[in-house]
Design an enzyme around this catalytic site. Structure first.
Site, PDB file in Angstrom:
ATOM      1  N   GLN A  61       0.829  -1.200   0.000  1.00  0.00           N
ATOM      2  CA  GLN A  61       0.000   0.000   0.000  1.00  0.00           C
ATOM      3  C   GLN A  61       0.869   1.259   0.000  1.00  0.00           C
ATOM      4  OE1 GLN A  61      -2.546  -0.750   3.342  1.00  0.00           O
ATOM      5  NE2 GLN A  61      -0.897  -0.750   4.838  1.00  0.00           N
ATOM      6  N   HIS A  92       0.899  -4.624   3.162  1.00  0.00           N
ATOM      7  CA  HIS A  92      -0.471  -4.846   3.629  1.00  0.00           C
ATOM      8  C   HIS A  92      -0.596  -6.290   4.111  1.00  0.00           C
ATOM      9  CE1 HIS A  92      -5.084  -4.332   2.814  1.00  0.00           C
ATOM     10  NE2 HIS A  92      -4.839  -5.009   3.915  1.00  0.00           N
ATOM     11  N   PHE A 146      -3.251  -5.199  13.713  1.00  0.00           N
ATOM     12  CA  PHE A 146      -3.265  -5.377  12.263  1.00  0.00           C
ATOM     13  C   PHE A 146      -2.554  -6.666  11.877  1.00  0.00           C
ATOM     14  CE2 PHE A 146      -1.176  -3.814   8.116  1.00  0.00           C
ATOM     15  CZ  PHE A 146      -2.234  -4.252   7.338  1.00  0.00           C
ATOM     16  N   HIS A 149      -4.701  -9.741  12.485  1.00  0.00           N
ATOM     17  CA  HIS A 149      -5.676  -9.950  11.409  1.00  0.00           C
ATOM     18  C   HIS A 149      -5.028 -10.632  10.211  1.00  0.00           C
ATOM     19  CE1 HIS A 149      -8.727  -8.955   8.350  1.00  0.00           C
ATOM     20  NE2 HIS A 149      -7.710  -8.525   7.617  1.00  0.00           N
ATOM     21  N   GLU A 150      -3.857 -10.144   9.804  1.00  0.00           N
ATOM     22  CA  GLU A 150      -3.201 -10.694   8.616  1.00  0.00           C
ATOM     23  C   GLU A 150      -2.782 -12.146   8.819  1.00  0.00           C
ATOM     24  OE1 GLU A 150      -2.925  -9.330   5.538  1.00  0.00           O
ATOM     25  OE2 GLU A 150      -4.243  -7.797   6.369  1.00  0.00           O
ATOM     26  N   LYS A 153      -6.255 -14.416   9.265  1.00  0.00           N
ATOM     27  CA  LYS A 153      -7.071 -14.507   8.059  1.00  0.00           C
ATOM     28  C   LYS A 153      -6.305 -15.081   6.876  1.00  0.00           C
ATOM     29  CE  LYS A 153     -10.016 -11.860   4.912  1.00  0.00           C
ATOM     30  NZ  LYS A 153     -10.636 -10.544   4.600  1.00  0.00           N
ATOM     31  N   HIS A 154      -5.056 -14.648   6.678  1.00  0.00           N
ATOM     32  CA  HIS A 154      -4.307 -15.030   5.486  1.00  0.00           C
ATOM     33  C   HIS A 154      -3.140 -15.984   5.771  1.00  0.00           C
ATOM     34  CE1 HIS A 154      -6.545 -12.053   3.184  1.00  0.00           C
ATOM     35  NE2 HIS A 154      -6.234 -11.128   4.098  1.00  0.00           N
TER      36      HIS A 154
END
Length: 283
Positions: A61, A92, A146, A149-150, A153-154
């Protein structure tokens, strides 16, 4: 006045009725527990049914664009660091994707553990900052960092290649350094500016020539906001394209005008803070 039926003396039921009542209650408890086990099994089965991913997408980003949306500052927000703020693309995330344009998410029940990446703190703070004061959703119904989350989720969906939490973040950082988009574009004259407009085709070509692969780009209000580099599962660069069954060949995802800007974050009027955020799990 209390109803007479509530003040009447207690009458003991026959022993066989008491036994039947206890047995019924026991069966209900077993049924409830079994239902809970079935629900958990179905949840895990749903996770397991997510098929193996096809390729990696390194999402980058541009802070100067993203931070134009920021109206609030806090210690964790990378938009508010003044001269210590990011000067080029930041990470990101590293995402596991499918060739059909969809992706798996939240692929295991393992929670983020901040202590696993404590030695990476400074690198993550600098190259993988959050550009918001808001907490990010995790895969367990809560909110946190943050990075949390990454990973949940990923990262959990990439674990067949990248391994555990620590290795996921190390792998992502290494890809970011090896394929340095900011440097490649700067060499071609594409640098942060609040007055210049650059041809999006030229930006894409510069990356194609360097990495021998086509990136994806996304823009916001005429400014480049996200850029994606794609890799096969051996981390060899590949085109970020969706193959079609028609004679049109391939499709690329581009949500940008012909000419785009690369806003300079340093000129932002945001209130600045250079404090390091506390790296701890919010779970």
């Amino acid at each position: 006045m209390i109803p007479s039926n509530l003040t009447a003396p207690l009458k003991f039921a026959p022993r066989h009725l008491v036994f039947a009542l206890v047995l019924s209650i026991g069966l209900v408890c077993v049924a409830v527990a079994y239902a809970g086990d079935v629900q958990e099994e179905l949840l895990l089965r749903g996770v397991a049914e997510q098929r193996e991913f096809d390729y990696f997408k390194l999402a980058l980003q541009w802070p100067g664009t993203y931070c134009r949306k920021t109206s609030k500052c806090c210690a964790q927000n990378g938009c508010c660091r003044g001269s210590n703020g990011p000067t080029g693309f930041t990470i990101h995330g590293l995402w596991a994707d499918y060739n059909d344009g969809t992706w798996p998410s939240c692929c295991s029940g393992k929670k983020f553990d901040a202590t696993e990446i404590s030695t990476l703190r400074e690198a993550l703070y600098k190259y993988w900052p959050t550009l918001s004061c808001s907490k990010s959703k995790n895969c367990h119904g809560g909110k946190g960092l943050f990075w949390e989350h990454e990973w949940e989720k990923h990262g959990t969906c990439a674990a067949s290649v990248t391994g555990d939490e620590y290795n996921y973040f190390v792998t992502t950082l290494n890809l970011y350094f090896k394929y340095n988009v900011t440097e490649i574009l700067a060499e071609e004259g594409y640098v942060a500016s609040n007055s210049e407009k650059y041809p999006i085709g030229g930006i894409i070509s510069a990356i194609q020539n360097s990495f021998k692969a086509t990136p994806e780009v996304e823009c916001s209000s005429g400014a480049l906001e996200e850029l994606y580099l794609c890799f096969d599962k051996t981390f060899k660069p590949r085109d970020c394209v969706i193959e079609t069954t028609t004679n049109s060949g391939t499709l690329t995802s581009s949500k940008c005008p012909t000419y785009v800007s690369l806003p300079d974050l340093a000129s932002s009027n945001l209130e600045h803070s250079s404090a390091y955020p506390t790296l701890k799990s919010s779970i």
